[in-house]
Design an enzyme around this catalytic site. Structure first.
Site, PDB file in Angstrom:
ATOM      1  N   HIS A 138      -1.500   6.734  -7.002  1.00 21.57           N
ATOM      2  CA  HIS A 138      -0.145   7.021  -6.556  1.00 21.57           C
ATOM      3  C   HIS A 138      -0.028   8.541  -6.509  1.00 21.57           C
ATOM      4  O   HIS A 138      -0.671   9.237  -7.297  1.00 21.57           O
ATOM      5  CB  HIS A 138       0.908   6.547  -7.557  1.00 21.57           C
ATOM      6  CG  HIS A 138       0.889   5.079  -7.866  1.00 21.57           C
ATOM      7  ND1 HIS A 138       0.141   4.529  -8.864  1.00 21.57           N
ATOM      8  CD2 HIS A 138       1.581   4.062  -7.308  1.00 21.57           C
ATOM      9  CE1 HIS A 138       0.355   3.223  -8.917  1.00 21.57           C
ATOM     10  NE2 HIS A 138       1.221   2.912  -7.984  1.00 21.57           N
ATOM     11  N   ASP A 156       0.343   9.929  -9.936  1.00 20.42           N
ATOM     12  CA  ASP A 156      -0.763   9.813 -10.903  1.00 20.42           C
ATOM     13  C   ASP A 156      -1.507  11.136 -10.940  1.00 20.42           C
ATOM     14  O   ASP A 156      -2.167  11.469 -11.924  1.00 20.42           O
ATOM     15  CB  ASP A 156      -1.781   8.740 -10.474  1.00 20.42           C
ATOM     16  CG  ASP A 156      -1.190   7.351 -10.440  1.00 20.42           C
ATOM     17  OD1 ASP A 156      -0.153   7.130 -11.077  1.00 20.42           O
ATOM     18  OD2 ASP A 156      -1.780   6.484  -9.755  1.00 20.42           O
ATOM     19  N   MET A 162      -7.963   4.441  -0.883  1.00 19.72           N
ATOM     20  CA  MET A 162      -6.555   4.034  -0.730  1.00 19.72           C
ATOM     21  C   MET A 162      -5.674   4.958  -1.547  1.00 19.72           C
ATOM     22  O   MET A 162      -6.074   5.432  -2.596  1.00 19.72           O
ATOM     23  CB  MET A 162      -6.412   2.586  -1.198  1.00 19.72           C
ATOM     24  CG  MET A 162      -5.003   2.024  -1.261  1.00 19.72           C
ATOM     25  SD  MET A 162      -4.087   2.411  -2.768  1.00 19.72           S
ATOM     26  CE  MET A 162      -4.275   0.913  -3.710  1.00 19.72           C
ATOM     27  N   GLU A 210       2.240  -4.971  -0.452  1.00 21.87           N
ATOM     28  CA  GLU A 210       1.890  -5.745  -1.660  1.00 21.87           C
ATOM     29  C   GLU A 210       3.124  -6.460  -2.205  1.00 21.87           C
ATOM     30  O   GLU A 210       4.117  -5.829  -2.559  1.00 21.87           O
ATOM     31  CB  GLU A 210       1.315  -4.788  -2.708  1.00 21.87           C
ATOM     32  CG  GLU A 210       0.972  -5.474  -4.017  1.00 21.87           C
ATOM     33  CD  GLU A 210       0.336  -4.528  -5.031  1.00 21.87           C
ATOM     34  OE1 GLU A 210      -0.070  -3.403  -4.656  1.00 21.87           O
ATOM     35  OE2 GLU A 210       0.260  -4.921  -6.207  1.00 21.87           O
ATOM     36  N   LYS A 241       5.193  -9.060  -4.910  1.00 26.66           N
ATOM     37  CA  LYS A 241       5.242  -9.458  -6.322  1.00 26.66           C
ATOM     38  C   LYS A 241       6.571 -10.178  -6.539  1.00 26.66           C
ATOM     39  O   LYS A 241       7.592  -9.750  -5.999  1.00 26.66           O
ATOM     40  CB  LYS A 241       5.148  -8.208  -7.202  1.00 26.66           C
ATOM     41  CG  LYS A 241       4.999  -8.500  -8.689  1.00 26.66           C
ATOM     42  CD  LYS A 241       4.825  -7.210  -9.498  1.00 26.66           C
ATOM     43  CE  LYS A 241       4.573  -7.524 -10.957  1.00 26.66           C
ATOM     44  NZ  LYS A 241       4.441  -6.303 -11.785  1.00 26.66           N
ATOM     45  N   GLU A 257      -2.301  -9.476  -4.500  1.00 23.46           N
ATOM     46  CA  GLU A 257      -2.789  -9.265  -5.868  1.00 23.46           C
ATOM     47  C   GLU A 257      -2.887 -10.616  -6.567  1.00 23.46           C
ATOM     48  O   GLU A 257      -1.942 -11.407  -6.551  1.00 23.46           O
ATOM     49  CB  GLU A 257      -1.858  -8.333  -6.641  1.00 23.46           C
ATOM     50  CG  GLU A 257      -2.272  -8.249  -8.114  1.00 23.46           C
ATOM     51  CD  GLU A 257      -1.598  -7.151  -8.911  1.00 23.46           C
ATOM     52  OE1 GLU A 257      -1.470  -6.022  -8.388  1.00 23.46           O
ATOM     53  OE2 GLU A 257      -1.212  -7.433 -10.059  1.00 23.46           O
ATOM     54  N   HIS A 314      -0.097 -11.411  -9.054  1.00 23.51           N
ATOM     55  CA  HIS A 314       1.242 -11.571  -8.496  1.00 23.51           C
ATOM     56  C   HIS A 314       1.451 -12.975  -7.943  1.00 23.51           C
ATOM     57  O   HIS A 314       2.535 -13.543  -8.067  1.00 23.51           O
ATOM     58  CB  HIS A 314       1.506 -10.523  -7.419  1.00 23.51           C
ATOM     59  CG  HIS A 314       1.536  -9.127  -7.957  1.00 23.51           C
ATOM     60  ND1 HIS A 314       1.715  -8.029  -7.164  1.00 23.51           N
ATOM     61  CD2 HIS A 314       1.401  -8.646  -9.222  1.00 23.51           C
ATOM     62  CE1 HIS A 314       1.704  -6.929  -7.905  1.00 23.51           C
ATOM     63  NE2 HIS A 314       1.500  -7.290  -9.159  1.00 23.51           N
ATOM     64  N   ASP A 366      -5.975  -6.561  -4.537  1.00 26.99           N
ATOM     65  CA  ASP A 366      -5.862  -6.146  -5.938  1.00 26.99           C
ATOM     66  C   ASP A 366      -6.375  -7.279  -6.820  1.00 26.99           C
ATOM     67  O   ASP A 366      -5.745  -8.347  -6.918  1.00 26.99           O
ATOM     68  CB  ASP A 366      -4.397  -5.835  -6.298  1.00 26.99           C
ATOM     69  CG  ASP A 366      -3.986  -4.423  -5.901  1.00 26.99           C
ATOM     70  OD1 ASP A 366      -4.797  -3.712  -5.269  1.00 26.99           O
ATOM     71  OD2 ASP A 366      -2.848  -4.025  -6.231  1.00 26.99           O
ATOM     72  N   ASP A 409       3.754  -9.810 -17.094  1.00 27.93           N
ATOM     73  CA  ASP A 409       2.809  -9.211 -16.136  1.00 27.93           C
ATOM     74  C   ASP A 409       1.582  -8.703 -16.899  1.00 27.93           C
ATOM     75  O   ASP A 409       1.601  -7.616 -17.463  1.00 27.93           O
ATOM     76  CB  ASP A 409       3.557  -8.058 -15.451  1.00 27.93           C
ATOM     77  CG  ASP A 409       2.753  -7.382 -14.379  1.00 27.93           C
ATOM     78  OD1 ASP A 409       1.663  -7.872 -14.035  1.00 27.93           O
ATOM     79  OD2 ASP A 409       3.227  -6.348 -13.886  1.00 27.93           O
ATOM     80  N   ASP A 432      -1.921  -8.279 -16.111  1.00 25.99           N
ATOM     81  CA  ASP A 432      -2.917  -7.329 -15.579  1.00 25.99           C
ATOM     82  C   ASP A 432      -4.231  -7.369 -16.339  1.00 25.99           C
ATOM     83  O   ASP A 432      -4.818  -6.326 -16.661  1.00 25.99           O
ATOM     84  CB  ASP A 432      -2.365  -5.893 -15.635  1.00 25.99           C
ATOM     85  CG  ASP A 432      -1.435  -5.589 -14.470  1.00 25.99           C
ATOM     86  OD1 ASP A 432      -1.501  -6.289 -13.453  1.00 25.99           O
ATOM     87  OD2 ASP A 432      -0.639  -4.638 -14.602  1.00 25.99           O
ATOM     88  N   ASP A 449      -6.845  -3.856  -9.992  1.00 25.48           N
ATOM     89  CA  ASP A 449      -5.549  -3.344 -10.442  1.00 25.48           C
ATOM     90  C   ASP A 449      -5.222  -4.031 -11.767  1.00 25.48           C
ATOM     91  O   ASP A 449      -4.444  -4.981 -11.816  1.00 25.48           O
ATOM     92  CB  ASP A 449      -4.467  -3.630  -9.393  1.00 25.48           C
ATOM     93  CG  ASP A 449      -3.143  -2.977  -9.774  1.00 25.48           C
ATOM     94  OD1 ASP A 449      -3.126  -2.206 -10.750  1.00 25.48           O
ATOM     95  OD2 ASP A 449      -2.130  -3.248  -9.117  1.00 25.48           O
TER      96      ASP A 449
HETATM   97  C1  GCO Z   1       2.168  -3.718 -10.506  1.00 26.66           C
HETATM   98  C2  GCO Z   1       1.551  -3.421  -9.157  1.00 26.66           C
HETATM   99  C3  GCO Z   1       1.122  -2.012  -8.993  1.00 26.66           C
HETATM  100  C4  GCO Z   1       0.734  -1.668  -7.568  1.00 26.66           C
HETATM  101  C5  GCO Z   1       0.514  -0.216  -7.435  1.00 26.66           C
HETATM  102  C6  GCO Z   1       0.051   0.173  -6.064  1.00 26.66           C
HETATM  103  O1  GCO Z   1       2.298  -4.891 -10.813  1.00 26.66           O
HETATM  104  O2  GCO Z   1       2.535  -2.789 -11.209  1.00 26.66           O
HETATM  105  O3  GCO Z   1       0.461  -4.284  -9.009  1.00 26.66           O
HETATM  106  O4  GCO Z   1       0.071  -1.747  -9.868  1.00 26.66           O
HETATM  107  O5  GCO Z   1      -0.403  -2.346  -7.171  1.00 26.66           O
HETATM  108  O6  GCO Z   1       1.705   0.416  -7.740  1.00 26.66           O
HETATM  109  O7  GCO Z   1       1.093   0.233  -5.228  1.00 26.66           O
HETATM  110 MN    MN Z   2      -1.156  -4.233  -7.609  1.00 27.73          MN
HETATM  111 MN    MN Z   3       0.513  -5.952 -10.481  1.00 25.19          MN
END
Ligand code: GCO
Ligand code: MN
Ligand code: MN
Length: 388
Positions: free
Chosen positions: A56, A59, A90, A183, A185, A219, A222, A247, A257, A259, A289
């Site tokens: 990002h 970041d 990306m 993307e 979610k 993702e 998601h 992702d 969430d 991850d 991700d």
């Molecule tokens: C999340 C998202 C993020 C995006 C990222 C790229 O659940 O926080 O997956 O990680 O993928 O912000 O845009």
């Molecule tokens: Mn993501």
């Molecule tokens: Mn995510």
């Protein structure tokens, strides 16, 4: 003997700076790891065998950096990437962290917030191109509601369309050649997020001014948060020519969430997904991700990153075995065939219409025949569990 599961550049494994740089903060507890400077993240990822690093805007560049600070930081980061042979496939924009985005960004009710979000995104696109990225992800993390009293959801869609159209024109105008990957979610951080699933974005894209420039970034977690089958979402995107990015991570359905490390929660879903990506020849980035457990130090973060790539490659090898397994292939070859004289559906014609309307079907016999999927699935499990 060389490790058959060692990551190589042609696998196109990438990680976000925010993934290995995740400090383990959660709603109940503070950070457990020191900040990881972006250049150290690049070194770690390259050492672990990754090919690319994504980011990002913030970041890398703090949101209130001056133009000269920005240029200095970006130049240092580019040098680090060159030194470690890492690419930036990306980039994306952070439209969720700063309090200004508490009511959303492109869909916020305040037109000044919407305008600021588009300005911030154009600058993030400049950064993306400067770093060599070809794909720009848009994740509308704050584009949603806690109460639908705040706006009509169809107005939100119109605002989103206006913003994406504007950004596509900006890329054309500046000759950036970026491709956007949207993307989805379902929730978190908002109570509900607009465009909850990849399929929702696939229906939105054809309504844009430049649909050819826009695809999706499904993702795993998601789709799974919503209890959906991620393979089906990815396959629909692929079939529509819209799988611009992916992702990879993992998640138990119905939880927060998570991850998790790729393949660590639903190994069978991960297997079908890897098998699909390998079979169709997806050649975009394989982006993880996800982030390490909160229990880990940076050694554990490195284990996490290696684990994501290793599991992918182990599953790709299992998928190869599945394809080469004679018994499995015999079963697969028998799916949906059989001696029959049923007229084909295919494209409509008066002849096919008449053939179909005139055909006789033994419905009861068709319904009686066992399909053998139990056997096929158990053979799959045997392959997956190393018993074959
Ligand atoms: C999340 C998202 C993020 C995006 C990222 C790229 O659940 O926080 O997956 O990680 O993928 O912000 O845009
Ligand atoms: Mn993501
Ligand atoms: Mn995510």
């Amino acid at each position: 003997m060389p490790d058959p599961f060692a990551p190589r550049p042609e696998h196109k494994f990438s990680f976000g700076l925010w993934t290995v740089g995740n400090r383990g903060r959660d709603p109940f507890g503070d950070a457990v790891r020191e900040p990881l400077p972006p250049e150290d993240a690049v070194a770690m990822l390259s050492e672990a065998g990754a090919w690319g690093v994504n980011l990002h805007d913030n970041d890398l560049v703090p949101i209130d950096a001056s133009p000269s600070e920005r240029d200095r930081i970006v130049a240092g980061f580019r040098r680090a990437c060159e030194r470690h042979g890492m690419v930036v496939p990306m980039a994306t924009v952070n439209l969720f962290f700063d309090p200004v985005f508490r009511d959303g960004a492109f869909t916020a009710n305040d037109p000044r917030v919407r305008a600021y979000a588009v300005q911030k995104t154009m600058r993030a696109m400049d950064l993306a191109v400067e770093l060599g990225a070809r794909i720009f992800v848009l994740w509308g993390g704050r584009e949603g509601t806690e109460t639908d009293a705040c706006r009509r959801p169809d107005d939100a869609i119109k605002r989103l369309r206006e913003a994406v159209n504007f950004l596509c024109e900006y890329s054309v105008d500046r000759r950036y050649g970026l491709r956007f990957a949207l993307e989805a979610k379902p929730n978190e951080p908002r109570g509900d997020i607009y465009m909850a699933t990849t399929a929702a974005y696939l229906a939105f894209i054809p309504t844009l001014d430049h649909p050819e420039m826009v695809g999706v970034n499904p993702e795993v977690a998601h789709e799974q948060m919503a209890g959906l089958n991620v393979l089906h979402a990815v396959a629909q995107a692929w079939e529509a020519g819209k799988l611009f990015h992916i992702d990879l991570n993992d998640q138990f359905p119905g939880r927060y969430d998570q991850d998790f490390r790729f393949g660590s929660a639903n190994v069978k879903s991960a297997f079908w997904l890897v098998k699909f990506l390998e079979e169709v020849g997806y050649d975009g980035p394989r982006h993880f991700d996800a982030h390490a457990y909160r229990t880990e130090d940076y050694g554990g973060v490195c284990d996490f990153a290696r684990g994501c790539m290793r599991t992918y490659l182990v599953l790709a090898e299992r998928a190869r075995r599945w394809r080469e397994d004679r018994e499995i292939q015999t079963l697969v070859a028998s799916l949906g065939d059989g001696d029959h004289d049923a007229p084909a559906v295919s494209a409509y014609s008066p002849q096919r219409r008449d053939a179909l309307l005139g055909a006789a079907f033994d419905r009861a016999a068709l319904a009686r025949r066992g399909l053998g999927y139990e056997r096929l699935d158990q053979l799959t499990m045997d392959v997956l569990l190393g018993a074959r």
